[in-house]
Each structure stands twice: as C-alpha cells, then as structure tokens.
Design a protein around this motif. Sequence first.
Motif, mmCIF file in Angstrom:
data_model
loop_
_atom_site.group_PDB
_atom_site.id
_atom_site.type_symbol
_atom_site.label_atom_id
_atom_site.label_comp_id
_atom_site.label_asym_id
_atom_site.label_seq_id
_atom_site.Cartn_x
_atom_site.Cartn_y
_atom_site.Cartn_z
ATOM 1 N N UNK A 32 0.826 -1.211 0.000
ATOM 2 C CA UNK A 32 0.000 0.000 0.000
ATOM 3 C C UNK A 32 0.859 1.260 0.000
ATOM 4 N N UNK A 33 1.950 1.240 0.759
ATOM 5 C CA UNK A 33 2.826 2.417 0.781
ATOM 6 C C UNK A 33 3.449 2.663 -0.597
ATOM 7 N N UNK A 34 3.760 1.601 -1.308
ATOM 8 C CA UNK A 34 4.284 1.741 -2.670
ATOM 9 C C UNK A 34 3.196 2.298 -3.594
ATOM 10 N N UNK A 35 1.988 1.764 -3.472
ATOM 11 C CA UNK A 35 0.863 2.214 -4.293
ATOM 12 C C UNK A 35 0.558 3.698 -4.056
ATOM 13 N N UNK A 36 0.627 4.134 -2.796
ATOM 14 C CA UNK A 36 0.353 5.521 -2.449
ATOM 15 C C UNK A 36 1.551 6.442 -2.685
ATOM 16 N N UNK A 37 2.688 5.845 -3.054
ATOM 17 C CA UNK A 37 3.937 6.567 -3.306
ATOM 18 C C UNK A 37 4.403 7.358 -2.086
ATOM 19 N N UNK A 38 4.348 6.711 -0.921
ATOM 20 C CA UNK A 38 4.762 7.349 0.327
ATOM 21 C C UNK A 38 5.852 6.556 1.040
ATOM 22 N N UNK A 39 6.386 5.551 0.399
ATOM 23 C CA UNK A 39 7.362 4.682 1.064
ATOM 24 C C UNK A 39 8.577 5.459 1.560
#
Length: 164
Positions: A32-39
């Motif tokens: 999810x963090x990758x999908x939201x681009x917040x990693x």
Amino acid sequence: LLRSLKYIAHHFSSAKIVIIGKGPESNNLRALSEELEINGYIDWKNSVSDGELLNLYNSSKICVFPSTAKEGVLTTLLEAAACGSAVITTKCCGMPEFIEHDVNGLLVKPHNPKELGNSIERLLKDDRLRKCLGKNACTKINRHWTWGKRAKELVKVYEQCVKC
C-alpha cells in the motif's frame, strides 16, 4: 495511517513515520505504501529493543494509534503517553477510556484517513497544543494509570465477583 500520510506529505515534506513490527499485514502495508507513493516517508522496523523503543517515543512529535480492533487501551499508547508524547487514536475500543479529546490527546473516527491526517497536521502546526497534550497524558499516567493502581483496581473487581 498510511492513507492519512498521503494527505499531509505535500505540506510536511520532512514528515517521517516509523512502523514497528512484522505482523500478518506487513506485506500488505508495504504494498500500500508503494501504491500511495509514500514509502520514502516510512521507516520500517521489524523489531526494536526496549531502549530503542523508549528513544523513539521520546523523539517523536506525535504517536498515532489508529486501532479499530476490539481491544482495551493499548499498552503502546500508554507507553507513549508516559513519555509525554502527543497521542492520536480512534474513538473506539478502549482508547477513550484513557484519551480525553483535546485534553490529553486527540480522538478521531475509525477508518477515516482524512480526519486522521487533519489531526496529525493540526499537531504538527501547533507546538503548544502538542506539548500540552503530551504533558497532560503523562500527568494522567502518573496519577491514575500506574501498574500498582491498575492492579489494585483489578483486585477490587475480582473481590466483587467473588462476593456474587
């Protein structure tokens, strides 16, 4: 928490969250963090020592516990409060048993990333409020939530049950 970070990341480019633990949802959260681009805003830690956990509580501006499971007051929430951290949690489970909204922490609706993001942003912008909430939470721990006091209350409950 991850979805709320998406709301505040553009205002606070130096924001960083630490997620501790390798539970059954770990892979889903990372995806999810990758999908939201917040990693890039997240520091993933599988586990930490007690000393490192204490350092994280003491160095954190805010500790967020967006719990929605059926549970009592989280020990981690109480630990953060004992360190004087400002706490944000949900209006469910046992969290309101300890947190009084705008007194010793902030309460948000569960499953509401926008409200959670707004609360995080509010505390990041208002140092005075953040410090006041942390101080009040620490005071409440020391006055009413020590292990000794909680154990005495539990003994009273058991004594009441035995009398029935």
